[in-house]
Design a protein around this motif. Structure first.
Motif, short mmCIF file in Angstrom:
data_model
loop_
_atom_site.label_atom_id
_atom_site.label_comp_id
_atom_site.label_asym_id
_atom_site.label_seq_id
_atom_site.Cartn_x
_atom_site.Cartn_y
_atom_site.Cartn_z
N MET A 55 -91.33 10.26 22.01
CA MET A 55 -92.58 10.97 21.81
C MET A 55 -93.34 10.36 20.64
SD MET A 55 -92.78 13.44 24.09
CE MET A 55 -93.97 14.61 23.53
N GLU A 56 -94.64 10.34 20.77
CA GLU A 56 -95.52 9.87 19.70
C GLU A 56 -96.47 11.01 19.36
OE1 GLU A 56 -98.32 6.05 18.59
OE2 GLU A 56 -97.86 6.41 20.69
N THR A 57 -96.75 11.18 18.07
CA THR A 57 -97.72 12.17 17.62
C THR A 57 -98.90 11.45 16.98
OG1 THR A 57 -95.96 13.79 17.22
CG2 THR A 57 -98.07 14.18 16.13
N LEU A 58 -100.08 11.79 17.45
CA LEU A 58 -101.32 11.20 16.93
C LEU A 58 -102.17 12.33 16.36
CD1 LEU A 58 -102.10 9.03 20.07
CD2 LEU A 58 -101.12 8.22 17.92
N ASN A 59 -102.83 12.07 15.25
CA ASN A 59 -103.69 13.06 14.62
C ASN A 59 -105.07 12.48 14.39
OD1 ASN A 59 -101.94 15.50 13.92
ND2 ASN A 59 -100.70 13.78 13.27
N PHE A 60 -106.09 13.26 14.74
CA PHE A 60 -107.47 12.87 14.55
C PHE A 60 -108.22 13.99 13.85
CE2 PHE A 60 -105.85 10.57 18.16
CZ PHE A 60 -106.29 9.28 17.93
N ARG A 61 -109.22 13.64 13.06
CA ARG A 61 -110.05 14.62 12.37
C ARG A 61 -111.50 14.15 12.47
NH1 ARG A 61 -109.21 18.66 8.28
NH2 ARG A 61 -111.13 19.02 7.12
N PHE A 62 -112.35 15.05 12.92
CA PHE A 62 -113.77 14.77 13.04
C PHE A 62 -114.52 15.71 12.10
CE2 PHE A 62 -111.73 13.67 17.01
CZ PHE A 62 -112.20 12.39 17.25
N GLU A 63 -115.33 15.15 11.24
CA GLU A 63 -116.05 15.93 10.23
C GLU A 63 -117.44 16.31 10.73
OE1 GLU A 63 -114.58 16.90 7.50
OE2 GLU A 63 -112.84 15.58 7.54
N HIS A 64 -118.01 17.32 10.10
CA HIS A 64 -119.42 17.69 10.24
C HIS A 64 -119.82 18.10 11.65
CE1 HIS A 64 -119.50 16.06 6.26
NE2 HIS A 64 -119.22 14.84 6.69
N GLY A 65 -118.98 18.87 12.31
CA GLY A 65 -119.36 19.41 13.61
C GLY A 65 -120.46 20.45 13.46
N ARG A 66 -121.09 20.79 14.56
CA ARG A 66 -122.21 21.75 14.52
C ARG A 66 -121.92 23.05 15.26
NH1 ARG A 66 -127.01 18.83 16.95
NH2 ARG A 66 -125.40 17.68 18.03
N HIS A 67 -120.94 23.05 16.16
CA HIS A 67 -120.73 24.22 17.01
C HIS A 67 -119.38 24.87 16.71
CE1 HIS A 67 -124.27 23.08 19.25
NE2 HIS A 67 -123.77 21.85 19.33
N ARG A 68 -119.43 26.12 16.29
CA ARG A 68 -118.21 26.88 16.02
C ARG A 68 -117.80 27.66 17.27
NH1 ARG A 68 -120.42 25.93 11.35
NH2 ARG A 68 -119.10 25.54 9.55
N LEU A 69 -116.51 27.87 17.41
CA LEU A 69 -115.96 28.55 18.58
C LEU A 69 -115.77 30.03 18.31
CD1 LEU A 69 -113.21 25.92 19.42
CD2 LEU A 69 -115.40 26.25 20.58
N PRO A 70 -115.71 30.83 19.37
CA PRO A 70 -115.37 32.24 19.18
C PRO A 70 -113.93 32.36 18.67
CG PRO A 70 -115.55 31.70 21.52
CD PRO A 70 -115.95 30.48 20.75
N PRO A 71 -113.59 33.46 18.02
CA PRO A 71 -112.26 33.61 17.41
C PRO A 71 -111.17 33.97 18.44
CG PRO A 71 -113.56 35.54 16.98
CD PRO A 71 -114.47 34.59 17.71
N VAL A 72 -111.03 33.13 19.45
CA VAL A 72 -109.99 33.31 20.46
C VAL A 72 -109.32 31.96 20.70
CG1 VAL A 72 -111.14 35.22 21.63
CG2 VAL A 72 -111.60 32.89 22.36
N ALA A 73 -108.19 31.97 21.36
CA ALA A 73 -107.51 30.72 21.73
C ALA A 73 -107.64 30.53 23.24
CB ALA A 73 -106.04 30.78 21.33
N GLN A 74 -107.62 29.27 23.67
CA GLN A 74 -107.72 28.96 25.09
C GLN A 74 -106.74 27.86 25.45
OE1 GLN A 74 -109.71 30.43 27.50
NE2 GLN A 74 -108.50 29.20 28.89
N LEU A 75 -105.95 28.10 26.49
CA LEU A 75 -105.00 27.12 26.99
C LEU A 75 -105.51 26.60 28.33
CD1 LEU A 75 -102.18 25.77 26.65
CD2 LEU A 75 -101.27 27.66 28.00
N SER A 76 -105.45 25.29 28.51
CA SER A 76 -105.89 24.67 29.77
C SER A 76 -104.84 23.66 30.19
CB SER A 76 -107.24 23.98 29.56
OG SER A 76 -107.66 23.35 30.73
N GLY A 77 -104.46 23.69 31.47
CA GLY A 77 -103.48 22.74 31.99
C GLY A 77 -102.06 23.20 31.78
N VAL A 78 -101.14 22.48 32.42
CA VAL A 78 -99.71 22.79 32.34
C VAL A 78 -98.96 21.49 32.16
CG1 VAL A 78 -97.74 23.84 33.51
CG2 VAL A 78 -100.03 24.77 33.87
N VAL A 79 -98.26 21.35 31.04
CA VAL A 79 -97.58 20.08 30.75
C VAL A 79 -96.47 19.78 31.75
CG1 VAL A 79 -95.85 20.90 29.10
CG2 VAL A 79 -96.83 18.63 28.85
N SER A 80 -95.82 20.79 32.29
CA SER A 80 -94.71 20.56 33.21
C SER A 80 -95.18 19.99 34.54
CB SER A 80 -93.92 21.85 33.44
OG SER A 80 -94.75 22.82 34.07
#
Length: 104
Positions: free
Chosen positions: A1-26
């Motif tokens: 397994m490899e772990t990659l981390n990315f960070r993007f600064e200065h976004g403009r759109h904030r999300l609602p205070p909920v979590a969302q899961l999409s897809g199934v890894v299995s």
């Protein structure tokens, strides 16, 4: 397994205070978890992938994603089992569309 981390600064759109899961890894695909977080306007993305050595491709796909969505104060976790770049983009967009009701 490899772990990659990315960070993007200065976004403009904030999300609602909920979590969302999409897809199934299995499914041999990937899953995406998107959450709002206090990150001073940044968006962080952590990828855990079984396909090693594709950091440059991940970076290109995620740069394109962030240009479309311009996320701020968002934390994204991706668990990947070798999905193609098109599927990665699809799953990311699906998660954001479910959270916001909008398209990029």
């Amino acid at each position: 397994m490899e772990t990659l981390n990315f960070r993007f600064e200065h976004g403009r759109h904030r999300l609602p205070p909920v979590a969302q899961l999409s897809g199934v890894v299995s499914s041999g695909n990937l899953e995406v978890l998107v959450e709002s977080a206090v990150l001073n306007g940044a968006c962080t993305i952590e990828i855990r992938t079984a396909a090693r050595g594709f950091g440059a491709i991940w970076e290109a796909v995620l740069n394109d994603f962030q240009e479309r969505w311009q996320l701020a104060d968002a934390c994204i976790a991706i668990n990947d089992m070798g999905a193609t770049p098109a599927v990665v983009s699809l799953r990311l967009d699906q998660a954001l569309q479910a959270m916001t009701g909008k398209t990029p």
